[in-house]
Design an enzyme around this catalytic site. Structure first.
Site, PDB file in Angstrom:
ATOM      1  N   LYS A 135       0.964  -1.123   0.158  1.00 45.98           N
ATOM      2  CA  LYS A 135       0.120  -0.124  -0.518  1.00 45.98           C
ATOM      3  C   LYS A 135       0.606   1.242  -0.162  1.00 45.98           C
ATOM      4  O   LYS A 135       0.386   2.552  -0.463  1.00 45.98           O
ATOM      5  CB  LYS A 135      -0.864   0.170   1.258  1.00 45.98           C
ATOM      6  CG  LYS A 135      -2.381  -0.544   1.192  1.00 45.98           C
ATOM      7  CD  LYS A 135      -3.701  -0.795   1.908  1.00 45.98           C
ATOM      8  CE  LYS A 135      -5.045  -2.284   1.440  1.00 45.98           C
ATOM      9  NZ  LYS A 135      -5.662  -1.095   2.782  1.00 45.98           N
ATOM     10  N   LYS A 216      -4.925  -9.338  -6.263  1.00 48.84           N
ATOM     11  CA  LYS A 216      -6.391  -9.689  -5.210  1.00 48.84           C
ATOM     12  C   LYS A 216      -7.375  -8.911  -5.738  1.00 48.84           C
ATOM     13  O   LYS A 216      -6.990  -7.565  -5.944  1.00 48.84           O
ATOM     14  CB  LYS A 216      -6.191 -10.037  -3.426  1.00 48.84           C
ATOM     15  CG  LYS A 216      -6.487  -8.550  -2.642  1.00 48.84           C
ATOM     16  CD  LYS A 216      -6.270  -9.100  -1.605  1.00 48.84           C
ATOM     17  CE  LYS A 216      -6.623  -8.099  -0.739  1.00 48.84           C
ATOM     18  NZ  LYS A 216      -7.946  -7.318  -0.059  1.00 48.84           N
ATOM     19  N   LYS A 219     -11.572  -3.552  -2.175  1.00 52.88           N
ATOM     20  CA  LYS A 219     -11.930  -2.332  -2.435  1.00 52.88           C
ATOM     21  C   LYS A 219     -11.159  -1.470  -2.841  1.00 52.88           C
ATOM     22  O   LYS A 219     -11.278  -0.049  -3.224  1.00 52.88           O
ATOM     23  CB  LYS A 219     -12.463  -2.003  -0.458  1.00 52.88           C
ATOM     24  CG  LYS A 219     -13.672  -3.136  -0.428  1.00 52.88           C
ATOM     25  CD  LYS A 219     -13.889  -2.089   1.009  1.00 52.88           C
ATOM     26  CE  LYS A 219     -13.916  -3.736   2.013  1.00 52.88           C
ATOM     27  NZ  LYS A 219     -12.691  -3.180   2.393  1.00 52.88           N
TER      28      LYS A 219
HETATM   29  N1  AQP Z   1     -10.158 -10.596  -2.199  1.00 47.88           N
HETATM   30  C1  AQP Z   1     -10.033 -10.923  -0.920  1.00 47.88           C
HETATM   31  N2  AQP Z   1     -10.606 -12.299  -1.154  1.00 47.88           N
HETATM   32  C2  AQP Z   1     -11.323 -12.996   0.153  1.00 47.88           C
HETATM   33  N3  AQP Z   1     -11.412 -12.052   1.043  1.00 47.88           N
HETATM   34  C3  AQP Z   1     -11.064 -11.487   1.020  1.00 47.88           C
HETATM   35  N4  AQP Z   1     -10.440  -9.978   1.947  1.00 47.88           N
HETATM   36  C4  AQP Z   1     -10.953  -9.004   1.758  1.00 47.88           C
HETATM   37  N5  AQP Z   1     -10.437  -8.966   0.347  1.00 47.88           N
HETATM   38  C5  AQP Z   1     -10.470 -10.347   0.273  1.00 47.88           C
HETATM   39  C6  AQP Z   1     -10.721 -10.195   3.552  1.00 47.88           C
HETATM   40  O1  AQP Z   1     -12.580  -9.417   3.570  1.00 47.88           O
HETATM   41  C7  AQP Z   1     -12.572  -8.861   5.210  1.00 47.88           C
HETATM   42  C8  AQP Z   1     -12.328  -7.977   4.803  1.00 47.88           C
HETATM   43  O2  AQP Z   1     -11.395  -6.752   4.295  1.00 47.88           O
HETATM   44  P1  AQP Z   1     -10.774  -5.593   4.862  1.00 47.88           P
HETATM   45  O3  AQP Z   1     -11.822  -4.659   4.879  1.00 47.88           O
HETATM   46  O4  AQP Z   1     -10.043  -5.476   6.152  1.00 47.88           O
HETATM   47  O5  AQP Z   1      -9.942  -4.893   4.457  1.00 47.88           O
HETATM   48  P2  AQP Z   1      -8.569  -5.739   3.105  1.00 47.88           P
HETATM   49  O6  AQP Z   1      -8.172  -6.886   3.761  1.00 47.88           O
HETATM   50  O7  AQP Z   1      -7.353  -4.516   2.900  1.00 47.88           O
HETATM   51  O8  AQP Z   1      -9.068  -5.853   1.956  1.00 47.88           O
HETATM   52  P3  AQP Z   1     -10.056  -4.781   0.793  1.00 47.88           P
HETATM   53  O9  AQP Z   1     -11.121  -5.671   0.759  1.00 47.88           O
HETATM   54  O10 AQP Z   1      -8.587  -5.380  -0.792  1.00 47.88           O
HETATM   55  O11 AQP Z   1     -10.216  -3.385   1.224  1.00 47.88           O
HETATM   56  P4  AQP Z   1      -8.709  -2.151   0.365  1.00 47.88           P
HETATM   57  O12 AQP Z   1      -8.807  -2.511  -0.820  1.00 47.88           O
HETATM   58  O13 AQP Z   1      -9.202  -1.028   1.686  1.00 47.88           O
HETATM   59  O14 AQP Z   1      -7.762  -2.958   1.416  1.00 47.88           O
HETATM   60  C9  AQP Z   1     -10.895  -9.652   5.801  1.00 47.88           C
HETATM   61  O15 AQP Z   1     -11.091 -10.612   6.453  1.00 47.88           O
HETATM   62  C10 AQP Z   1      -9.501  -9.695   4.371  1.00 47.88           C
HETATM   63  O16 AQP Z   1      -9.136 -11.485   4.393  1.00 47.88           O
END
Ligand code: AQP
Length: 350
Positions: A135, A216, A219
């Site tokens: 990031k 992956k 969001k």
């Molecule tokens: N691509 C993914 N596949 C499976 N699980 C996923 N998670 C996130 N992306 C995937 C799981 O969703 C939960 C919430 O995620 P988060 O909001 O804590 O953020 P993150 O893990 O950093 O993932 P994002 O959605 O991609 O958000 P951003 O872009 O803001 O970093 C967690 O249990 C995560 O493992």
């Protein structure tokens, strides 16, 4: 204490035990950042497990809105996004009558404990965090919050005497850190925290971007065709699956290294249909029919979620009310743990 609860006789005199110690149930805790629209990675990797867990364990789920401040954000959207994220959790099936759902910023013990843990974690171990490296890459100005985010996450978990943390695969390293911090803190100050375990789903633990299957689904990364959001209408889902990147050899085979795009689709299929990867793979010999059936099953699984989310919009006061109730319950647990931790490090009693 290794993985169990803190026995009453080792607690801090006068502070009592947390509710889950009293009724002996396993405690589950997890959280989601309000950093954008939730996608099917969040749903299959996390939310769906949480919905199942709420019936089996003493469950606490959190919209981690403070974490969402670690990256660039629009202040006028911060509150709205937290409410939106919470409403997706309820729409996915979390029932506020049987589990606790709240916003992280409503329970100040999260940041208070985070400080005690920052004084336990080391610079070296935070510097090794892959998500921080990813990031922060290419950014001239990186907030200290992005760097210390995993410690706040450790505080989120440890505050609730958590046994199990259902998360996607991307959070595995942060979970290891939370365990290391808990073990070090317990070793230094005496048994204070339960040491949590990660629970990562066997299928769809890391859903990949449909256009860039080497990264992956996320969001906060803009990839309109690569991400299926929970808000997507059936037509959009069909179109995104149809356009998903595969390969040219035409053989239906699960091979994430050599065939990342197709393997991702097979994995999403297995998660959505609750079938095994082998079973899905054996059912198709061409990409087209596999994609068509996958789109259909995704629409079937996601439509009720989207409809419940739409229904919730009818009463804009409902989600804030539910979060306020959740915060009251969460605070009751968090304040006891924080007090326990602040006493053992030697801070003055108030
Ligand atoms: N691509 C993914 N596949 C499976 N699980 C996923 N998670 C996130 N992306 C995937 C799981 O969703 C939960 C919430 O995620 P988060 O909001 O804590 O953020 P993150 O893990 O950093 O993932 P994002 O959605 O991609 O958000 P951003 O872009 O803001 O970093 C967690 O249990 C995560 O493992």
């Amino acid at each position: 204490m290794a993985n169990g609860r803190i026995p009453d006789d080792q607690g801090i005199p006068g502070l009592g035990a947390t509710p889950s110690i009293l009724h002996g149930m396993e405690r589950v805790f997890s959280g989601v950042q309000s950093s954008g629209a939730p996608h099917i990675g969040n749903y299959f990797g996390a939310f769906r497990q949480w919905v199942a867990d709420q019936h089996k364990a003493d469950s606490v789920f959190c919209v981690v809105d403070l974490h969402a401040l670690t990256i660039e954000h629009d202040p006028t959207q911060v509150g709205t996004r937290a409410l939106e994220t919470a409403s997706w959790l309820f729409a996915s099936g979390l029932d506020p009558e049987i589990c606790i759902v709240f916003a992280q910023s409503h329970v100040q013990e999260h940041t208070a404990l985070s400080w005690l843990l920052e004084c336990t974690a080391t610079f070296g171990e935070l510097r090794r965090m892959t998500q921080f490296k990813e990031k922060s890459k290419g950014n001239e100005s990186v907030s200290v919050g992005l760097f210390t985010y995993p410690v706040l996450m450790a505080a989120d978990i440890l505050l609730y005497d958590t046994n199990k943390v259902p998360v996607g695969d991307d959070q595995r390293q942060h979970l290891e850190l939370a365990r290391d911090i808990a073990i070090r803190f317990n070793g230094r100050y005496g048994d204070t925290f339960v040491v949590p375990e990660a629970a990562v789903p066997k299928v769809a633990a890391r859903v990949m971007d449909l256009q860039h299957p080497e990264r992956k689904m996320s969001k906060s990364v803009t990839s309109p065709l690569g991400t299926i959001d929970l808000i997507d209408e059936p037509d959009t889902i069909v179109q995104k699956i149809r356009k998903a990147v595969t390969d040219t050899d035409g053989e239906v085979r699960y091979d994430p290294e050599k065939k990342p795009g197709l393997s991702n689709l097979i994995e999403i299929f297995a998660a959505a249909s609750q079938r095994s990867i082998e079973d899905v793979t054996a059912s198709y010999d061409r990409y087209g029919p596999l994609k068509a059936d996958l789109a259909e099953i995704l629409v079937e699984v996601l439509t009720p979620v989207r409809e419940r989310h739409a229904e919730m919009q009818a009463d804009p006061g409902e989600v804030p009310r539910l979060l306020a109730k959740g915060a009251l319950k969460a605070r009751a647990i968090a304040s006891t743990t924080y007090l326990r931790a602040s006493r053992v490090v030697g801070l003055l009693a108030q």
